[in-house]
Enzyme design. Structure first.
Site, short mmCIF file in Angstrom:
data_model
loop_
_atom_site.label_atom_id
_atom_site.label_comp_id
_atom_site.label_asym_id
_atom_site.label_seq_id
_atom_site.Cartn_x
_atom_site.Cartn_y
_atom_site.Cartn_z
N GLN A 213 47.18 30.79 45.89
CA GLN A 213 47.23 31.65 47.09
C GLN A 213 46.04 31.39 48.01
O GLN A 213 46.14 31.52 49.22
CB GLN A 213 47.26 33.13 46.69
CG GLN A 213 48.54 33.59 46.03
CD GLN A 213 48.49 33.47 44.52
OE1 GLN A 213 47.80 32.62 43.97
NE2 GLN A 213 49.24 34.31 43.81
N ASP A 254 44.45 45.22 43.53
CA ASP A 254 45.83 45.62 43.22
C ASP A 254 45.91 47.03 42.66
O ASP A 254 46.94 47.70 42.80
CB ASP A 254 46.44 44.63 42.23
CG ASP A 254 46.82 43.35 42.95
OD1 ASP A 254 45.91 42.55 43.20
OD2 ASP A 254 48.00 43.19 43.30
N ASN A 264 42.32 42.85 40.12
CA ASN A 264 42.68 41.91 41.20
C ASN A 264 43.02 40.58 40.54
O ASN A 264 42.97 40.44 39.31
CB ASN A 264 41.51 41.76 42.20
CG ASN A 264 41.95 41.04 43.46
OD1 ASN A 264 42.90 41.44 44.12
ND2 ASN A 264 41.28 39.95 43.80
N LYS A 265 43.38 39.62 41.36
CA LYS A 265 43.83 38.31 40.85
C LYS A 265 42.89 37.74 39.79
O LYS A 265 41.67 37.86 39.91
CB LYS A 265 43.95 37.35 42.04
CG LYS A 265 44.39 35.95 41.74
CD LYS A 265 45.70 35.88 40.99
CE LYS A 265 46.86 36.52 41.73
NZ LYS A 265 48.07 36.70 40.89
#
Ligand code: MRU
Length: 372
Positions: A213, A254, A264-265
């Site tokens: 991403q 998130d 988060n990622k």
């Protein structure tokens, strides 16, 4: 001074590439899985198709999948076969909500918005409106949620911009730009706001394996805004923080627990540890609604594990030995003590997070912005 209500065009001006657009009462999603190579918007017209779009990351990023949840609830109404408010309708809506919430488990934005949308529909039923009227109001509602979301992101961006000094070198992970957030961006929104204020910044983007991403989306968004950007391997971040003298790291979120622990990622936690070691600030930027007030700490955040093919294959080519155990957690949790501050539309929240978050939560309950 204008007294006119803002139109979608005013709100979306300079909001960046939008993950979701409305045209002639139809809803279109840009397929983020093929960006930046193709900019392809497709019409989404069934709940099943919408859920599949979320699962395959055609639409992704916590706030954007929150918007998708609103769209999903609306599409569910359009598909109700009897086209009337009968006994099964409420149960049917509840099932649609559960299905949506299960499509990706970590981002709380899904359930936050699906619940809001469900409550809205229930309120219309109580008012005695018929099916057709509820359908029309449902479409207006998702447009309102969409606009409000962009305004919130813009607020976050300009609140957070104050942490960035002229000439800063900033590192970010994954994608928390317009595509991930429904417009403007959160972590990347802060960066964009600093750029629009002529702060002469430079951004270091981690590729964000396995779905890249950072490499595909964040770089693309920064390029569109003409922001100086450098892409590197995730594993180069430690070296680059030191060698490039990175001033600050900023990421999206998130789900955030009341104590500030932040999901988060995958890889975000590594960066937070690096930030601590190198004594640089590590900020999280997110709408207040990403804070899950029902959980006290990060251990309670459900972590999505994705298919191991994401690690084994790259563009259909095998890039790993696949006869060993492979594990693919998509998110990690950064403990609150590694986070310098959480940037929200209600200002930057600094430790101690528990009390600060609960105080802002009271504010959010009274705030009309969340009255959707
Ligand atoms: O798996 P993705 O692409 O949905 O993950 C997205 C992220 O981890 C983002 O950083 C997060 O949703 C914050 S977006 C503002």
């Amino acid at each position: 001074m204008t007294t006119q209500p803002m139109t979608i065009n005013d709100i979306t001006a300079n909001a960046g590439i939008l993950p979701l657009i409305f045209k002639d009462n139809k809803i279109y999603i840009i397929d983020q899985s093929i960006l930046p190579y193709e900019e392809h918007y497709y019409e989404v017209n069934s709940l099943e198709q919408l859920i599949s779009s979320i699962k395959t990351l055609k639409i992704r990023g916590a706030p954007a999948i929150g918007l998708a949840a609103a769209v999903g609830m609306y599409l569910a109404i359009t598909e109700y076969t009897s086209q009337s408010i009968d006994n099964g309708f409420i149960e049917y809506l509840n099932k649609a909500k559960i299905k949506l919430n299960e499509s990706r488990p970590t981002a709380v934005n899904l359930s936050f918005i699906s619940e809001k949308m469900n409550n809205f529909i229930l309120a219309q039923i109580k008012m005695g409106y018929d099916f057709r009227k509820i359908l029309d109001l449902g479409l207006d509602k998702i447009k309102q949620i969409y606009n409000t979301n962009i305004l919130i992101n813009k607020k976050i961006s300009y609140v957070g911009e104050s942490i960035i000094k002229s000439g800063y070198k900033i590192m970010t992970h994954c994608n928390a730009g317009p595509l991930a957030t429904g417009g403007w961006g959160t972590a990347l929104g802060v960066i964009r706001a600093a750029h629009f204020n002529n702060k002469n910044i430079e951004v270091f983007v981690n590729e964000t394996r396995p779905l890249n991403q950072g490499a595909r989306l964040t770089t693309y968004e920064l390029f569109k805004d003409k922001i100086k950007a450098t892409l590197s391997l995730d594993s180069a971040s430690g070296y680059l923080i030191k060698q490039q003298k990175i001033n600050l790291i900023i990421i999206g979120a998130d789900r955030i627990a009341i104590n500030g622990d932040t999901a988060n990622k995958i890889g975000s936690y590594n960066l937070a540890i690096l930030a601590k070691y190198h004594n640089i600030p590590f900020y999280v930027a997110s709408p207040f609604s990403t804070i899950d007030i029902s959980i006290t700490n990060g251990h309670q955040i459900p972590i999505e594990y994705r298919h191991t093919d994401e690690i084994i294959y790259c563009h259909k080519s095998k890039i790993a030995f696949d006869r060993v155990t492979i594990i693919n957690p998509s998110f990690d949790v950064t403990p609150n003590e590694l986070i310098t501050g959480i940037i929200t539309e209600y200002g930057i929240i600094y430790p101690p997070y528990n009390s600060q978050i609960l105080q802002k939560y009271q504010l959010s309950l009274e705030d009309k912005i969340y009255a959707y």
